[in-house]
Write a protein that holds these residues in place. Structure first.
Motif, PDB file in Angstrom:
ATOM      1  N   VAL A  17       0.839  -1.205   0.000  1.00  0.00           N
ATOM      2  CA  VAL A  17       0.000   0.000   0.000  1.00  0.00           C
ATOM      3  C   VAL A  17       0.871   1.250   0.000  1.00  0.00           C
ATOM      4  O   VAL A  17       0.570   2.227  -0.695  1.00  0.00           O
ATOM      5  CB  VAL A  17      -0.968   0.000   1.199  1.00  0.00           C
ATOM      6  CG1 VAL A  17      -1.793   1.266   1.226  1.00  0.00           C
ATOM      7  CG2 VAL A  17      -1.870  -1.218   1.155  1.00  0.00           C
ATOM      8  N   MET A  18       1.958   1.216   0.766  1.00  0.00           N
ATOM      9  CA  MET A  18       2.868   2.368   0.788  1.00  0.00           C
ATOM     10  C   MET A  18       3.549   2.544  -0.562  1.00  0.00           C
ATOM     11  O   MET A  18       3.884   3.667  -0.937  1.00  0.00           O
ATOM     12  CB  MET A  18       3.906   2.212   1.898  1.00  0.00           C
ATOM     13  CG  MET A  18       3.311   2.402   3.280  1.00  0.00           C
ATOM     14  SD  MET A  18       4.544   2.408   4.578  1.00  0.00           S
ATOM     15  CE  MET A  18       4.690   0.652   4.896  1.00  0.00           C
ATOM     16  N   THR A  19       3.742   1.463  -1.303  1.00  0.00           N
ATOM     17  CA  THR A  19       4.363   1.536  -2.624  1.00  0.00           C
ATOM     18  C   THR A  19       3.382   2.042  -3.668  1.00  0.00           C
ATOM     19  O   THR A  19       3.733   2.859  -4.508  1.00  0.00           O
ATOM     20  CB  THR A  19       4.903   0.150  -3.038  1.00  0.00           C
ATOM     21  OG1 THR A  19       5.835  -0.284  -2.053  1.00  0.00           O
ATOM     22  CG2 THR A  19       5.568   0.202  -4.387  1.00  0.00           C
ATOM     23  N   SER A  20       2.122   1.572  -3.601  1.00  0.00           N
ATOM     24  CA  SER A  20       1.130   2.000  -4.585  1.00  0.00           C
ATOM     25  C   SER A  20      -0.287   1.808  -4.050  1.00  0.00           C
ATOM     26  O   SER A  20      -0.853   0.712  -4.148  1.00  0.00           O
ATOM     27  CB  SER A  20       1.288   1.234  -5.895  1.00  0.00           C
ATOM     28  OG  SER A  20       0.303   1.657  -6.808  1.00  0.00           O
ATOM     29  N   ALA A  21      -0.839   2.882  -3.529  1.00  0.00           N
ATOM     30  CA  ALA A  21      -2.223   2.839  -3.041  1.00  0.00           C
ATOM     31  C   ALA A  21      -3.216   2.709  -4.196  1.00  0.00           C
ATOM     32  O   ALA A  21      -4.369   2.368  -3.979  1.00  0.00           O
ATOM     33  CB  ALA A  21      -2.525   4.090  -2.223  1.00  0.00           C
ATOM     34  N   GLU A  22      -2.757   2.959  -5.422  1.00  0.00           N
ATOM     35  CA  GLU A  22      -3.621   2.771  -6.585  1.00  0.00           C
ATOM     36  C   GLU A  22      -3.843   1.299  -6.877  1.00  0.00           C
ATOM     37  O   GLU A  22      -4.871   0.908  -7.415  1.00  0.00           O
ATOM     38  CB  GLU A  22      -3.020   3.432  -7.841  1.00  0.00           C
ATOM     39  CG  GLU A  22      -2.918   4.937  -7.756  1.00  0.00           C
ATOM     40  CD  GLU A  22      -1.558   5.387  -7.210  1.00  0.00           C
ATOM     41  OE1 GLU A  22      -0.802   4.545  -6.646  1.00  0.00           O
ATOM     42  OE2 GLU A  22      -1.249   6.571  -7.327  1.00  0.00           O
ATOM     43  N   LEU A  23      -2.876   0.460  -6.512  1.00  0.00           N
ATOM     44  CA  LEU A  23      -2.940  -0.966  -6.813  1.00  0.00           C
ATOM     45  C   LEU A  23      -3.372  -1.823  -5.625  1.00  0.00           C
ATOM     46  O   LEU A  23      -3.956  -2.881  -5.813  1.00  0.00           O
ATOM     47  CB  LEU A  23      -1.574  -1.469  -7.300  1.00  0.00           C
ATOM     48  CG  LEU A  23      -1.045  -0.853  -8.582  1.00  0.00           C
ATOM     49  CD1 LEU A  23       0.373  -1.333  -8.852  1.00  0.00           C
ATOM     50  CD2 LEU A  23      -1.957  -1.177  -9.743  1.00  0.00           C
ATOM     51  N   PHE A  24      -3.054  -1.373  -4.410  1.00  0.00           N
ATOM     52  CA  PHE A  24      -3.251  -2.207  -3.228  1.00  0.00           C
ATOM     53  C   PHE A  24      -4.010  -1.466  -2.131  1.00  0.00           C
ATOM     54  O   PHE A  24      -3.948  -0.253  -2.015  1.00  0.00           O
ATOM     55  CB  PHE A  24      -1.892  -2.651  -2.650  1.00  0.00           C
ATOM     56  CG  PHE A  24      -1.012  -3.310  -3.643  1.00  0.00           C
ATOM     57  CD1 PHE A  24      -1.171  -4.647  -3.965  1.00  0.00           C
ATOM     58  CD2 PHE A  24      -0.008  -2.601  -4.279  1.00  0.00           C
ATOM     59  CE1 PHE A  24      -0.346  -5.259  -4.893  1.00  0.00           C
ATOM     60  CE2 PHE A  24       0.818  -3.207  -5.204  1.00  0.00           C
ATOM     61  CZ  PHE A  24       0.644  -4.542  -5.519  1.00  0.00           C
ATOM     62  N   ASP A  25      -4.672  -2.253  -1.305  1.00  0.00           N
ATOM     63  CA  ASP A  25      -5.309  -1.764  -0.097  1.00  0.00           C
ATOM     64  C   ASP A  25      -5.103  -2.847   0.951  1.00  0.00           C
ATOM     65  O   ASP A  25      -4.561  -3.913   0.659  1.00  0.00           O
ATOM     66  CB  ASP A  25      -6.801  -1.512  -0.343  1.00  0.00           C
ATOM     67  CG  ASP A  25      -7.428  -0.603   0.702  1.00  0.00           C
ATOM     68  OD1 ASP A  25      -6.725  -0.205   1.670  1.00  0.00           O
ATOM     69  OD2 ASP A  25      -8.610  -0.286   0.572  1.00  0.00           O
TER      70      ASP A  25
END
Length: 71
Positions: A17-25
């Motif tokens: 999530v810290m790397t990509s909130a667009e991809l992960f939650d």
């Protein structure tokens, strides 16, 4: 590129999530990974690769896009 998440293997670290909130939650119930999208758009390929690499439990994996033969 497609993403896969093994929720049984996830340790809820949240680096994805810290790397990509667009991809992960993260699940509100247990903090484990939730994929926002399975098929990653090209502008987010680098973030997806980084998240897979950084995942401490190895719960994330990726596949290259399936090539289709030209007509």
């Amino acid at each position: 590129m497609r993403l896969r998440a093994d929720r049984d293997r996830c340790c809820s670290a949240g680096l994805c999530v810290m790397t990509s909130a667009e991809l992960f939650d993260q699940s509100e119930e247990d903090g484990r990974v939730v994929l926002r999208v399975a098929e990653v758009p090209p502008p987010l390929h680098e973030a997806a690769r980084d998240a897979v690499r950084l995942c401490p439990s190895g719960a994330l994996s990726r596949e290259p896009p399936v090539e289709t033969p030209d007509g």
